[in-house]
Motif scaffolding. Structure first.
Motif, PDB file in Angstrom:
ATOM      1  N   LEU A 927     -66.230  -3.922 -20.616  1.00 44.48           N
ATOM      2  CA  LEU A 927     -65.587  -5.242 -20.750  1.00 44.48           C
ATOM      3  C   LEU A 927     -64.641  -5.290 -21.944  1.00 44.48           C
ATOM      4  O   LEU A 927     -63.531  -5.839 -21.867  1.00 44.48           O
ATOM      5  N   ASN A 928     -65.043  -4.694 -23.069  1.00 46.16           N
ATOM      6  CA  ASN A 928     -64.191  -4.693 -24.263  1.00 46.16           C
ATOM      7  C   ASN A 928     -62.883  -3.950 -24.014  1.00 46.16           C
ATOM      8  O   ASN A 928     -61.819  -4.343 -24.495  1.00 46.16           O
ATOM      9  N   THR A 929     -62.982  -2.844 -23.252  1.00 48.00           N
ATOM     10  CA  THR A 929     -61.767  -2.058 -22.976  1.00 48.00           C
ATOM     11  C   THR A 929     -60.766  -2.898 -22.188  1.00 48.00           C
ATOM     12  O   THR A 929     -59.562  -2.918 -22.473  1.00 48.00           O
ATOM     13  N   LYS A 930     -61.278  -3.588 -21.193  1.00 43.10           N
ATOM     14  CA  LYS A 930     -60.389  -4.417 -20.385  1.00 43.10           C
ATOM     15  C   LYS A 930     -59.807  -5.573 -21.196  1.00 43.10           C
ATOM     16  O   LYS A 930     -58.654  -5.953 -21.020  1.00 43.10           O
ATOM     17  N   LEU A 931     -60.609  -6.093 -22.122  1.00 42.40           N
ATOM     18  CA  LEU A 931     -60.120  -7.212 -22.940  1.00 42.40           C
ATOM     19  C   LEU A 931     -59.011  -6.774 -23.887  1.00 42.40           C
ATOM     20  O   LEU A 931     -58.053  -7.516 -24.120  1.00 42.40           O
ATOM     21  N   LYS A 932     -59.129  -5.590 -24.469  1.00 44.79           N
ATOM     22  CA  LYS A 932     -58.108  -5.110 -25.394  1.00 44.79           C
ATOM     23  C   LYS A 932     -56.765  -4.956 -24.681  1.00 44.79           C
ATOM     24  O   LYS A 932     -55.723  -5.288 -25.229  1.00 44.79           O
ATOM     25  N   GLU A 933     -56.822  -4.509 -23.501  1.00 37.21           N
ATOM     26  CA  GLU A 933     -55.572  -4.350 -22.758  1.00 37.21           C
ATOM     27  C   GLU A 933     -54.919  -5.713 -22.492  1.00 37.21           C
ATOM     28  O   GLU A 933     -53.702  -5.849 -22.577  1.00 37.21           O
ATOM     29  N   GLN A 934     -55.737  -6.646 -22.201  1.00 39.61           N
ATOM     30  CA  GLN A 934     -55.170  -7.981 -21.924  1.00 39.61           C
ATOM     31  C   GLN A 934     -54.684  -8.656 -23.211  1.00 39.61           C
ATOM     32  O   GLN A 934     -53.676  -9.350 -23.210  1.00 39.61           O
ATOM     33  N   GLN A 935     -55.410  -8.403 -24.338  1.00 37.42           N
ATOM     34  CA  GLN A 935     -55.027  -9.043 -25.599  1.00 37.42           C
ATOM     35  C   GLN A 935     -53.716  -8.506 -26.148  1.00 37.42           C
ATOM     36  O   GLN A 935     -52.976  -9.225 -26.812  1.00 37.42           O
ATOM     37  N   GLN A 936     -53.444  -7.275 -25.914  1.00 36.99           N
ATOM     38  CA  GLN A 936     -52.187  -6.723 -26.417  1.00 36.99           C
ATOM     39  C   GLN A 936     -50.996  -7.450 -25.791  1.00 36.99           C
ATOM     40  O   GLN A 936     -49.966  -7.621 -26.433  1.00 36.99           O
ATOM     41  N   ALA A 937     -51.212  -7.913 -24.551  1.00 41.98           N
ATOM     42  CA  ALA A 937     -50.115  -8.615 -23.886  1.00 41.98           C
ATOM     43  C   ALA A 937     -49.926 -10.020 -24.473  1.00 41.98           C
ATOM     44  O   ALA A 937     -48.818 -10.579 -24.475  1.00 41.98           O
ATOM     45  N   GLU A 938     -50.990 -10.553 -24.984  1.00 41.23           N
ATOM     46  CA  GLU A 938     -50.913 -11.924 -25.498  1.00 41.23           C
ATOM     47  C   GLU A 938     -50.643 -11.979 -27.014  1.00 41.23           C
ATOM     48  O   GLU A 938     -50.540 -13.064 -27.583  1.00 41.23           O
ATOM     49  N   GLU A 939     -50.572 -10.789 -27.664  1.00 43.66           N
ATOM     50  CA  GLU A 939     -50.485 -10.777 -29.129  1.00 43.66           C
ATOM     51  C   GLU A 939     -49.188 -11.393 -29.625  1.00 43.66           C
ATOM     52  O   GLU A 939     -49.182 -12.129 -30.622  1.00 43.66           O
ATOM     53  N   GLN A 940     -48.110 -11.123 -28.974  1.00 43.43           N
ATOM     54  CA  GLN A 940     -46.835 -11.632 -29.438  1.00 43.43           C
ATOM     55  C   GLN A 940     -46.797 -13.156 -29.425  1.00 43.43           C
ATOM     56  O   GLN A 940     -46.330 -13.803 -30.370  1.00 43.43           O
ATOM     57  N   GLU A 941     -47.370 -13.733 -28.370  1.00 43.89           N
ATOM     58  CA  GLU A 941     -47.394 -15.197 -28.285  1.00 43.89           C
ATOM     59  C   GLU A 941     -48.257 -15.808 -29.388  1.00 43.89           C
ATOM     60  O   GLU A 941     -47.945 -16.815 -29.993  1.00 43.89           O
ATOM     61  N   ARG A 942     -49.366 -15.142 -29.672  1.00 38.98           N
ATOM     62  CA  ARG A 942     -50.264 -15.661 -30.710  1.00 38.98           C
ATOM     63  C   ARG A 942     -49.639 -15.600 -32.101  1.00 38.98           C
ATOM     64  O   ARG A 942     -49.784 -16.519 -32.903  1.00 38.98           O
ATOM     65  N   LEU A 943     -48.898 -14.517 -32.405  1.00 36.90           N
ATOM     66  CA  LEU A 943     -48.260 -14.375 -33.703  1.00 36.90           C
ATOM     67  C   LEU A 943     -47.241 -15.494 -33.924  1.00 36.90           C
ATOM     68  O   LEU A 943     -47.087 -16.003 -35.039  1.00 36.90           O
ATOM     69  N   ARG A 944     -46.542 -15.830 -32.860  1.00 38.59           N
ATOM     70  CA  ARG A 944     -45.566 -16.907 -32.988  1.00 38.59           C
ATOM     71  C   ARG A 944     -46.245 -18.238 -33.346  1.00 38.59           C
ATOM     72  O   ARG A 944     -45.801 -18.983 -34.218  1.00 38.59           O
ATOM     73  N   LYS A 945     -47.357 -18.497 -32.703  1.00 37.44           N
ATOM     74  CA  LYS A 945     -48.072 -19.752 -32.993  1.00 37.44           C
ATOM     75  C   LYS A 945     -48.653 -19.769 -34.408  1.00 37.44           C
ATOM     76  O   LYS A 945     -48.692 -20.783 -35.090  1.00 37.44           O
ATOM     77  N   ILE A 946     -49.086 -18.573 -34.845  1.00 42.65           N
ATOM     78  CA  ILE A 946     -49.625 -18.485 -36.212  1.00 42.65           C
ATOM     79  C   ILE A 946     -48.560 -18.801 -37.230  1.00 42.65           C
ATOM     80  O   ILE A 946     -48.803 -19.482 -38.257  1.00 42.65           O
ATOM     81  N   GLN A 947     -47.370 -18.329 -37.013  1.00 41.35           N
ATOM     82  CA  GLN A 947     -46.276 -18.597 -37.939  1.00 41.35           C
ATOM     83  C   GLN A 947     -46.025 -20.092 -38.067  1.00 41.35           C
ATOM     84  O   GLN A 947     -45.833 -20.621 -39.166  1.00 41.35           O
ATOM     85  N   GLU A 948     -46.062 -20.762 -36.946  1.00 47.07           N
ATOM     86  CA  GLU A 948     -45.863 -22.218 -36.990  1.00 47.07           C
ATOM     87  C   GLU A 948     -46.999 -22.915 -37.760  1.00 47.07           C
ATOM     88  O   GLU A 948     -46.778 -23.852 -38.512  1.00 47.07           O
ATOM     89  N   ALA A 949     -48.238 -22.447 -37.555  1.00 48.11           N
ATOM     90  CA  ALA A 949     -49.388 -23.066 -38.257  1.00 48.11           C
ATOM     91  C   ALA A 949     -49.296 -22.866 -39.769  1.00 48.11           C
ATOM     92  O   ALA A 949     -49.641 -23.744 -40.566  1.00 48.11           O
ATOM     93  N   LEU A 950     -48.802 -21.659 -40.173  1.00 52.44           N
ATOM     94  CA  LEU A 950     -48.678 -21.394 -41.611  1.00 52.44           C
ATOM     95  C   LEU A 950     -47.673 -22.339 -42.257  1.00 52.44           C
ATOM     96  O   LEU A 950     -47.845 -22.789 -43.389  1.00 52.44           O
ATOM     97  N   GLU A 951     -46.607 -22.587 -41.549  1.00 46.05           N
ATOM     98  CA  GLU A 951     -45.618 -23.497 -42.095  1.00 46.05           C
ATOM     99  C   GLU A 951     -46.213 -24.908 -42.293  1.00 46.05           C
ATOM    100  O   GLU A 951     -46.018 -25.552 -43.322  1.00 46.05           O
TER     101      GLU A 951
END
Length: 1286
Positions: A927-951
């Motif tokens: 299950l963890n292996t499958k999750l890592k593959e899916q999370q890599q696809a969502e990482e870029q979107e999450r980083l963008r949201k984090i930047q907004e939260a920091l501001e």
């Protein structure tokens, strides 16, 4: 400064006046009326300005001690203790109101005040009135002299104790009439008068005829004292009577002033005797007799005036007509006298004997003397014009004419050495000596005749065995004349003793009783006159002792006696020189001719010229021997043989003063052993006319009699009281058996609880129950009401007893129930213990199985989470679900195996758990292996949201830092504020330590000043009384009142010159003296030091002028001085209002929290430094606050204060359940705190000071207008905030 400038339009003269005018009426002292009503219109530096409501009186300024609060509307109370405001002004107003309504009687608790109406009031003393008061409790009916008499009878019956009724008052106040009506009630109250009662009542006209006379102040003045005893048996029936008399005024027999008369009997005999009797006694008209040299008019009405022969009328009578009096008539009273003597058992011959001696005294006074031309020894002889008088006198006395002539012009001396022992020597007398001998004989005959008449009255009254008696004391009141001699001295000494008895019996003993019984009653101070009594009767150097010692000297001298008195009491305040008198006529006396005594009622100047002569009433041997050997049987009875005073000698004689002192001592012993009732008679005016009330005269009498002090005591006292046992026995006969068996105290408690009496109306002591004035009457009336009402009362008492017993039973049952519940609780505890033990054994046996089940079930929980995670996968979800289902199957099998096998071991359970856990871990890795593959696809979107939260977080952090900086700044400012407060507190503690050390050094001096202050106040009050007394005497004698030597204290002259014959001037002087003396206190000294540094004297400025100066002046120093004086006067005004508030009024008008007011009261007075108004600091405070009269469940409010420099500018009260109260100086000064900032102690309260914006926030939130701060700088914290905000 600014809080006055903000409201200039409100401070016109009319608005200031309206603000100062108190809606409450006040009483202010007046020289003529005693007190008049007015309103306070100005607060001066030391006095208040009062405008009378009656415009005929001028506006005046008075010290606040001379101002009292007034009740609303006219007052008319039977008992003065019922007045809402108890002070001497309302007391006087109540007396005056009732006097003009013909209600001449008023109570002060159990003391009766009787105002002489000088006229007959219809039905006031009628037989029906006597019946109406019979058996009625005091206060049940309107005040009356009959009520006091009935109270004495009932007290005698209940307490089994003899009673005394003391009738006191000035001459002309109505004591004699009150005594007559008292005796009338005592003899007629329960039944028609029998022979005993009739004889007691017949004694009155006889005693008045021989012992009363007209004076300038009273037409029927008793010139002797009498104590009339009415004796009773065990059934309270009259069984006898006895009369004791004291100090007949002998000097009146020979001399009277122009407006006064001799004793009534002389005029009655001349006006009313039949012609046959007048011829037998050789009587003419009053002008014919030297002993009737005063007023020669008869008392008569229109009818009796026609019955008096013209030959018996004096020239003055024929010109001016008869004297008028509603109760005195010489013609009619002679008829009454003759009948009364007959009813007393005297025969016609015995009555003739009495009339003969009375006539003999008149004729004896007409014997005159002249010098013998050829006698070298300086002797004298009877004048030729007096031969007829000598003949008539000798015939009436039954003595030889020649022997009488010889005895009058010479005296016999018997030698005791230097020759044949026992040789008789005839010594001729000079004219003045012969005249003195003649007067001495007349005085001796008349005084012994009076003694004989009193004795005949006592003999005529049948007397049986006596159990108790009621005594009525009628003795001459306090006397003062232009010329005061030995008689006035003895009378005033007697009044001093009676006043002392009154103080001890009513004031001192009453307060001691309250303390013994545990009643919390405030102590009342009063002036003790024991020092005056010691001055007169001290055994070693009293005035009576010095007089007796002087009389025993070979050549006694009045001047030597007077000098000895001044020498023995040189530093005594109560004794002074004649020149210290306020009356001009007394100041002409030399120091050795008299002395001045400051009595409790005022200062009296005594002329000692005749003290020695009047103190020795013995006749010389020749005259005494002559009357002892006379042929007149009555005269022989008066002068029995063997009683000669000449054989005793000077060293063994008993003086008049000693005899009177002994009699007075016996009288005081009787009074102390008896129950006592007081009647204070008041003289309403000095003209002896009806419908006229002089307030100042009545007030002076009330003060001198001690009635004002009694009023003050009765404000908090309980005049009626009774022992529990006595109260129980009073109603025992009317109670049913079930109540009779109760203990006395239990009975009283049950009775009062059942009757629903107010707890304020009575109090239980240790041995007695006490009642407020008039409340015992209500209780007694209820208890003695009709049988139906009594049955209702008994039912209530039974109900109360049943209720109290039921409460006790209920408490016992409650205790049993509690015990039962405790047993049940313990049984439950045993069951719980057993359950816990069984559970422990079971858990110990099956712990491996249920722990294994728990571990395996935990894997099931993890699988649920795995499915939840897998549901989020977009790819490979079915593989994960299939693996989870396999694990579910393995778990179910393991659980089934554990449940079915109770003997399974821990190792078997662990192996099953290991297998299932391995499969679960493998599934988790996939299950963890499958999750890592899916999370890599969502990482870029999450980083963008984090930047907004920091501001967003960075912006919030900057706002928080700004808020923290503001809080830190506020903390810093408050820390600085606290640091300054601690520094000020440390400075204050150091100052207090220095003050304490200085106070220890000055303690002795301050205590001495306090004692001197109390003594000096008494002297000031004595000076006021002396001046009033002298003014009254001056008005009567057309004399002048002059200044006495000012009171010297500590070498300083404290008095200032007074205007002649002006009481108001004297009051101002006394006020100034008191003010100057009181300025020695630390507070006033400090203020004077401060004022001494100022260049403005504001003591004479009016209140409105101070306000105008504050609003309009540009002088900085003047502004600050006006502000300090303005607030100082506010303090004085509020202190006066607090002292004169109503009894039912609490502190509803508090101007500041009680803690602030108490801090100002406790702290020592401080001198406020003069601050510059321009640089004055503004400081703000907040403390919790609750009004004194608020209910217990009331929440606390907050009290805010804004001080501009040392004085308050704004004030605010906030309560949860009330609208806010906002006050601004210049508009609401009367409702605001009048204390300075230093006096309030707010600067020393931790946490009390707040910042300016905190105060303004609450002020504006509650509707306050913005405060204009013109040019003034705020305090340090406020300044910091303003700087920070800028």
């Amino acid at each position: 400064m600014d809080f006055y400038a903000n409201n200039k339009e409100l401070h016109s003269a009319s608005s200031v006046k309206k603000m100062l005018e108190d809606t409450q009426l006040v009483w202010v002292r007046d020289a003529a009326e005693g007190y008049i009503q007015g309103r306070i219109t100005e607060i001066g530096a030391k006095e208040f300005e009062v405008t009378p409501t009656d415009r005929k009186y001028p506006k005046r300024t008075c010290h606040y001690d001379d101002i009292h609060s007034s009740c609303d509307g006219p007052q008319d109370h039977d008992d003065n203790c019922e007045l809402m405001l108890l002070n001497e002004a309302t007391f006087l107003d109540n007396l005056k109101t009732r006097y003009y309504k013909d209600k001449i009687y008023t109570y002060v608790a159990n003391i009766l005040i009787a105002v002489n109406p000088y006229r007959e009031i219809k039905e006031l003393y009628a037989p029906d009135t006597i019946k109406k008061y019979n058996g009625r409790s005091l206060g049940e009916l309107p005040p009356h002299v009959f009520a006091i008499a009935d109270k004495a009878i009932r007290d005698m019956r209940v307490y089994k104790l003899s009673q005394s009724i003391i009738v006191s008052g000035e001459s002309g106040a109505g004591k004699t009439e009150s005594t007559k009506y008292l005796l009338k009630y005592l003899c007629y109250s329960h039944d028609s008068a029998g022979p005993i009662e009739t004889k007691i009542l017949d004694a009155n006209p006889v005693l008045e005829a021989f012992g009363n006379a007209k004076t300038t102040r009273n037409n029927n003045s008793s010139r002797f004292g009498k104590f009339i005893e009415v004796h009773y048996d065990a059934k309270c029936q009259v069984v006898g009577g006895y009369i004791s008399h004291y100090l007949l005024e002998k000097s009146r027999i020979c001399t009277q002033s122009a407006e006064e008369r001799n004793y009534h009997v002389f005029y009655m005999l001349l006006a009313g005797a039949p012609q046959q009797l007048r011829d037998k006694l050789s009587l003419g008209k009053p002008d014919d007799y030297r002993y009737l040299s005063g007023c020669t008019q008869y008392f008569a009405n229109a009818k009796t005036e026609q019955l008096i022969p013209g030959s018996q009328k004096s020239k003055n009578h024929q010109q001016k007509g008869p004297l008028k009096d509603p109760i005195i008539d010489d013609y009619q009273h002679f008829q009454n006298l003759d009948k009364a003597l007959g009813r007393l058992g005297l025969s016609d011959s015995e009555k003739l004997g009495i009339y003969s001696l009375v006539a003999a005294v008149l004729h004896l006074g007409n014997i005159a003397f002249e010098e013998i031309p050829d006698d070298v020894r300086g002797g004298c002889q009877v004048s030729e014009a007096s031969e007829q008088s000598l003949t008539i006198t000798s015939g009436l006395l039954g003595v030889d004419q020649t022997e009488l002539r010889t005895a009058l012009v010479s005296r016999v001396m018997q030698s005791k050495g230097g020759g044949f022992k026992g040789t008789v020597i005839m010594v001729p007398l000079k004219i003045y000596e012969a005249s003195n001998a003649r007067d001495a004989l007349a005085k001796a005959i008349y005084s012994r005749l009076f003694d004989r008449i009193v004795g005949l009255i006592n003999q005529s009254i049948p007397f049986q065995a006596s159990n108790f008696y009621i005594g009525v004391l009628d003795i001459a009141g306090f006397e003062y004349f232009t010329v005061n001699s030995f008689e006035q001295f003895c009378i005033n000494y007697c009044n001093e003793k009676l006043q002392k008895f009154f103080n001890d019996n009513i004031l001192k003993n009453e307060q001691e009783l309250y303390k013994r019984e545990g009643l919390n009653v405030p102590e009342i101070t009063f002036t003790d006159n024991q020092d005056i009594i010691e001055l007169i009767e001290a055994k070693s150097n009293g005035i009576f002792t010095l007089l007796d010692e002087e009389s025993k000297l070979p050549k006694p001298s009045p001047s030597h006696f007077t000098a000895e008195v001044h020498k023995s009491w040189a530093n005594h305040y109560r004794l002074g020189l004649p020149r210290s008198s306020r009356l001009k006529a007394h100041r002409t006396l030399r120091d050795e001719e008299g002395f001045l005594v400051r009595h409790f009622a005022g200062a009296v100047c005594y002329n000692t010229e005749q003290f020695i002569e009047k103190n020795n009433d013995a006749l010389h041997a020749s005259l005494e021997g002559l009357v002892q050997e006379c042929d007149n049987p009555l005269l022989q009875t008066l002068f029995p043989s063997g009683s000669s005073t000449s054989v005793r000698g000077k060293l063994n004689f008993i003086s008049v003063g000693s005899k009177f002192k002994t009699q007075l001592g016996e009288l005081m012993e009787k009074l102390e052993q008896n129950g006592t009732n007081f009647i204070r008679c008041i003289k309403p005016n000095s003209k002896m006319i009806d419908r006229q009330f002089e307030g100042s005269l009545a007030l002076a009498q009330l003060k001198c009699s001690g009635t004002i002090s009694v009023l003050e005591l009765m404000e908090h006292g309980y005049p009626s009281r009774v022992l529990f046992a006595d109260l129980y026995s009073m109603y025992k006969s009317v109670l049913p058996p079930e109540l009779v068996s109760l203990p006395a105290r239990t009975f009283c408690e049950a009775m009062f609880q059942s009757l629903n009496l107010s707890a304020k109306d009575f109090k239980f002591g240790i041995t007695k129950v006490f009642f407020r004035p008039g409340k015992f009457v209500e209780f007694d009336r209820i208890m003695r009401s009709d049988p139906e009402n009594m049955l209702a009362i008994v039912a209530k008492v039974k109900k109360w007893l049943i209720r109290s017993r039921w409460v006790k039973s209920a408490l016992g049952a409650l205790c049993v129930i509690k015990l039962k519940n405790r047993i049940i609780y313990r049984n439950k505890c045993v069951l719980v213990a057993q359950r816990i033990a069984r559970g422990y054994l079971a858990r110990k046996q099956h712990r491996p199985r249920y722990q294994g089940l728990a571990k395996i079930n935990k894997i099931r929980i993890n699988t649920v989470k795995t499915i939840e995670i897998a549901s989020g996968l977009k790819m490979g979800r079915d593989e994960i679900v299939s693996g989870v289902n396999d694990i579910y199957r393995q778990i179910d099998e393991a659980i089934k195996k554990i449940k079915l096998n109770p003997r399974i071991t821990q190792r078997e359970i662990d192996s099953m758990y290991t297998v299932v856990m391995a499969n679960m871990n493998k599934l988790t890795v996939d299950l963890n292996t499958k999750l890592k593959e899916q999370q890599q696809a969502e990482e870029q979107e999450r980083l963008r949201k984090i930047q907004e939260a920091l501001e967003a977080e960075r912006a919030a952090k900057e706002a928080e830092e700004l808020r923290l900086r503001e809080e830190a700044e506020n903390k810093r400012l408050k820390a600085e504020m606290e640091t300054r407060r601690k520094a000020a507190e440390a400075q204050r503690l150091r100052q207090e330590e220095e003050d304490r050390r200085a106070a220890l050094a000055l303690q002795e001096q301050l205590e001495k000043e306090a004692k001197d202050d109390a003594k000096y106040r008494q002297q000031l009050e004595q000076e006021r009384r002396d001046h009033e007394l002298a003014l009254r005497l001056a008005n009567e004698s057309n004399g002048q009142v002059e200044d006495s030597p000012p009171v010297i204290r500590n070498g300083v002259n404290d008095a200032s010159p007074m205007g002649s014959n002006k009481l108001i001037s004297f009051s101002q002087v006394v006020s100034n003296i008191a003010s100057r003396y009181l300025n020695k206190s630390e507070n006033v000294r400090a203020q004077q030091q401060a004022l001494g540094k100022q260049k403005y004297d504001l003591s004479k400025w009016k209140y409105s002028e101070l306000r105008d100066a504050i609003n309009t002046s540009c002088d900085i120093e003047l502004l600050e001085a006006c502000r300090q004086e303005f607030h100082r006067r506010l303090k004085v005004y509020h202190a006066w209002k607090a002292k004169n508030r109503k009894r039912t009024t609490m502190d509803e008008n508090e101007r500041a929290p009680r803690s602030v007011m108490e801090a100002a009261f406790k702290q020592p007075p401080l001198v406020q430094p003069i601050q510059e108004i321009v640089t004055a600091q503004h400081r703000y405070f907040r403390i919790p606050f609750m009004r004194a009269n608020a209910p217990d469940n009331t929440k606390r409010g907050l009290w805010y204060a804004h001080f501009d420099g040392q004085w308050i500018a704004r004030q605010m009260e906030l309560h949860a359940d009330k609208p806010p109260i906002l006050l601004v100086a210049g508009t609401d000064d009367m409702q605001m705190c009048e204390l300075s900032l230093e006096e309030t102690g707010l600067t020393r309260k931790r946490g009390a000071e707040i910042l300016e914006h905190e105060f303004n926030r609450e002020w504006e939130r509650n509707g306050g207008k913005a405060y204009k701060n013109l040019g003034a700088r705020p305090n340090g914290p406020a300044a910091g905030i303003q700087k920070q905000q800028s």
